[in-house]
Design a protein around this motif. Structure first.
Motif, PDB file in Angstrom:
ATOM      1  N   ASN A  77     -53.678 -49.512  52.424  1.00  0.00           N
ATOM      2  CA  ASN A  77     -55.352 -49.269  52.648  1.00  0.00           C
ATOM      3  C   ASN A  77     -55.696 -49.312  54.218  1.00  0.00           C
ATOM      4  O   ASN A  77     -56.254 -48.495  54.614  1.00  0.00           O
ATOM      5  CB  ASN A  77     -56.055 -50.027  51.944  1.00  0.00           C
ATOM      6  N   ASP A  78     -55.101 -50.333  55.006  1.00  0.00           N
ATOM      7  CA  ASP A  78     -55.452 -50.366  56.382  1.00  0.00           C
ATOM      8  C   ASP A  78     -54.715 -49.022  57.210  1.00  0.00           C
ATOM      9  O   ASP A  78     -55.314 -48.839  58.192  1.00  0.00           O
ATOM     10  CB  ASP A  78     -54.845 -51.636  56.994  1.00  0.00           C
ATOM     11  N   LEU A  79     -53.370 -48.849  56.575  1.00  0.00           N
ATOM     12  CA  LEU A  79     -52.656 -47.697  57.334  1.00  0.00           C
ATOM     13  C   LEU A  79     -53.523 -46.369  57.195  1.00  0.00           C
ATOM     14  O   LEU A  79     -53.564 -45.488  57.921  1.00  0.00           O
ATOM     15  CB  LEU A  79     -51.412 -47.661  56.865  1.00  0.00           C
ATOM     16  N   ILE A  80     -54.213 -46.310  55.911  1.00  0.00           N
ATOM     17  CA  ILE A  80     -54.977 -44.872  55.779  1.00  0.00           C
ATOM     18  C   ILE A  80     -55.931 -44.629  56.653  1.00  0.00           C
ATOM     19  O   ILE A  80     -56.118 -43.673  57.329  1.00  0.00           O
ATOM     20  CB  ILE A  80     -55.812 -45.131  54.493  1.00  0.00           C
ATOM     21  N   ALA A  81     -56.796 -45.817  57.503  1.00  0.00           N
ATOM     22  CA  ALA A  81     -57.608 -45.678  58.565  1.00  0.00           C
ATOM     23  C   ALA A  81     -57.117 -44.948  59.793  1.00  0.00           C
ATOM     24  O   ALA A  81     -57.672 -44.377  60.612  1.00  0.00           O
ATOM     25  CB  ALA A  81     -58.217 -46.917  58.888  1.00  0.00           C
ATOM     26  N   SER A  82     -55.688 -45.183  59.897  1.00  0.00           N
ATOM     27  CA  SER A  82     -55.054 -44.762  61.419  1.00  0.00           C
ATOM     28  C   SER A  82     -54.504 -43.326  60.810  1.00  0.00           C
ATOM     29  O   SER A  82     -54.227 -42.712  61.906  1.00  0.00           O
ATOM     30  CB  SER A  82     -53.600 -45.671  61.453  1.00  0.00           C
ATOM     31  N   LYS A  83     -54.780 -42.833  59.688  1.00  0.00           N
ATOM     32  CA  LYS A  83     -54.478 -41.492  59.354  1.00  0.00           C
ATOM     33  C   LYS A  83     -55.859 -40.639  59.304  1.00  0.00           C
ATOM     34  O   LYS A  83     -55.498 -39.375  58.991  1.00  0.00           O
ATOM     35  CB  LYS A  83     -53.612 -41.445  58.273  1.00  0.00           C
ATOM     36  N   ILE A  84     -56.752 -41.099  59.601  1.00  0.00           N
ATOM     37  CA  ILE A  84     -57.947 -40.572  59.371  1.00  0.00           C
ATOM     38  C   ILE A  84     -58.305 -39.157  60.140  1.00  0.00           C
ATOM     39  O   ILE A  84     -58.720 -38.228  59.306  1.00  0.00           O
ATOM     40  CB  ILE A  84     -59.139 -41.366  59.911  1.00  0.00           C
ATOM     41  N   ASP A  85     -57.679 -38.885  61.194  1.00  0.00           N
ATOM     42  CA  ASP A  85     -57.867 -37.617  61.828  1.00  0.00           C
ATOM     43  C   ASP A  85     -56.969 -36.487  61.021  1.00  0.00           C
ATOM     44  O   ASP A  85     -57.469 -35.324  60.795  1.00  0.00           O
ATOM     45  CB  ASP A  85     -57.217 -37.717  63.354  1.00  0.00           C
ATOM     46  N   GLU A  86     -55.896 -36.848  60.524  1.00  0.00           N
ATOM     47  CA  GLU A  86     -54.934 -35.935  59.618  1.00  0.00           C
ATOM     48  C   GLU A  86     -55.825 -35.810  58.517  1.00  0.00           C
ATOM     49  O   GLU A  86     -55.711 -34.544  58.001  1.00  0.00           O
ATOM     50  CB  GLU A  86     -53.533 -36.505  59.443  1.00  0.00           C
ATOM     51  N   ILE A  87     -56.464 -36.635  57.782  1.00  0.00           N
ATOM     52  CA  ILE A  87     -56.876 -36.568  56.497  1.00  0.00           C
ATOM     53  C   ILE A  87     -58.242 -35.767  56.585  1.00  0.00           C
ATOM     54  O   ILE A  87     -58.584 -34.804  55.847  1.00  0.00           O
ATOM     55  CB  ILE A  87     -57.507 -37.847  56.064  1.00  0.00           C
ATOM     56  N   GLN A  88     -58.838 -35.934  57.777  1.00  0.00           N
ATOM     57  CA  GLN A  88     -60.075 -35.106  58.087  1.00  0.00           C
ATOM     58  C   GLN A  88     -59.546 -33.713  58.183  1.00  0.00           C
ATOM     59  O   GLN A  88     -60.248 -32.609  57.815  1.00  0.00           O
ATOM     60  CB  GLN A  88     -60.802 -35.465  59.377  1.00  0.00           C
ATOM     61  N   ASN A  89     -58.528 -33.293  58.838  1.00  0.00           N
ATOM     62  CA  ASN A  89     -58.074 -32.128  59.436  1.00  0.00           C
ATOM     63  C   ASN A  89     -57.803 -31.253  57.934  1.00  0.00           C
ATOM     64  O   ASN A  89     -58.002 -29.825  57.831  1.00  0.00           O
ATOM     65  CB  ASN A  89     -56.711 -31.967  60.273  1.00  0.00           C
ATOM     66  N   GLN A  90     -57.171 -32.018  56.937  1.00  0.00           N
ATOM     67  CA  GLN A  90     -57.017 -31.289  55.717  1.00  0.00           C
ATOM     68  C   GLN A  90     -58.342 -31.011  54.899  1.00  0.00           C
ATOM     69  O   GLN A  90     -58.434 -29.963  54.176  1.00  0.00           O
ATOM     70  CB  GLN A  90     -56.001 -32.204  54.762  1.00  0.00           C
ATOM     71  N   ILE A  91     -59.144 -32.082  54.948  1.00  0.00           N
ATOM     72  CA  ILE A  91     -60.618 -31.860  54.414  1.00  0.00           C
ATOM     73  C   ILE A  91     -61.095 -30.538  54.925  1.00  0.00           C
ATOM     74  O   ILE A  91     -61.700 -29.779  54.304  1.00  0.00           O
ATOM     75  CB  ILE A  91     -61.378 -32.990  54.602  1.00  0.00           C
ATOM     76  N   ASP A  92     -60.944 -30.328  56.249  1.00  0.00           N
ATOM     77  CA  ASP A  92     -61.825 -29.393  56.979  1.00  0.00           C
ATOM     78  C   ASP A  92     -60.969 -27.992  56.475  1.00  0.00           C
ATOM     79  O   ASP A  92     -61.780 -27.041  56.351  1.00  0.00           O
ATOM     80  CB  ASP A  92     -61.583 -29.626  58.437  1.00  0.00           C
TER      81      ASP A  92
END
Length: 252
Positions: A77-92
């Motif tokens: 769960n802590d590592l998810i925060a470090s991937k936030i930009d990649e996750i946001q790009n996929q959401i976009d």
């Protein structure tokens, strides 16, 4: 895009509600997508549009760092925060009208660690809100009701989002439903119910907590829904629209 974070105790029905809310929006002509934030889940009743399991491998973490299940979940769960930009790009790329965020089963991993708050704050959306699920099977006694209400208020404080309180499993609790709905809007009725059930110390502690919650604006009532029958989803969508769309509801 509007974001809806769904939280609640383990087994309360977060994942099923995410699925049913997605179905409701889709049926009524809105483009909804689901973000799964639980890296440890095995099976889901919906197809993920964005899935953190594509970015964080819970099993590999457990093996690589020789961690037990709980330690691996914390790290994941802590590592998810470090991937936030990649996750946001996929959401976009998906670009939905409504993003339904299905949070981890263990509520403390998301709500009480700084990584969870980081995700809430850094996911880009025009408006955000949260749904807290009151598990109908857990709150059939007044003391349990107050305990879960305290948790709901704590989660609201941690996430710092407008919150909607939802009562699930209404089809399973029978005659208790009427009592629970009365407790959620009538503090006097709830205090009387506590007095009948609790001893002196428990009554004093519970009613003091209750009064603090009431002063904090908790007594807004619960929205009862059934994930099985679909009852209550019109009322839930209306509450969401009042926060996210300034009252403009999707077509029914």
């Amino acid at each position: 895009m509007k974001s809806i974070f769904i939280s609640g105790t383990a087994g309360s029905g977060k994942t099923l509600l995410s699925s049913k809310l997605h179905e409701y929006y889709t049926k009524n002509g809105a483009f909804a997508a689901i973000l799964n934030l639980d890296p440890g889940v095995d099976n889901l009743p919906y197809t993920c549009d964005v899935d953190v399991r594509d970015y964080v491998d819970y099993v590999s973490i457990m093996q690589q760092y020789e961690l037990g299940p709980n330690g691996a979940m914390i790290m994941a769960n802590d590592l998810i925060a470090s991937k936030i930009d990649e996750i946001q790009n996929q959401i976009d790329k998906v670009n939905p009208d409504y993003l339904i965020v299905d949070t981890p089963g263990q509520i403390e991993l998301f709500a009480y660690r700084s990584s969870g708050r980081f995700v809430v704050e850094n996911l880009s959306a025009e408006e955000k809100t949260s749904i807290f699920i009151f598990d109908g099977a857990l709150i059939t006694t007044p003391v349990n009701f107050v305990s879960i209400a305290l948790l709901a208020t704590s989660i609201r404080l941690r996430l710092n989002l407008p919150a909607i309180n939802v009562l699930t499993k209404t089809d399973l609790i029978g005659d208790k439903l009427k009592n629970i709905l009365e407790w959620s809007t009538n503090m006097r009725a709830l205090e009387n119910a506590i007095a009948k059930e609790a001893d002196g110390d428990t009554f004093s502690l519970t009613t003091n907590i209750l009064r603090g919650l009431n002063l904090g604006g908790f007594a807004q009532g619960l929205i009862p829904i059934s994930n099985v029958t679909g009852d209550g989803f019109v009322n839930l969508e209306g509450a969401l629209s009042r926060i996210l769309n300034l009252g403009e509801e999707v077509e029914d």
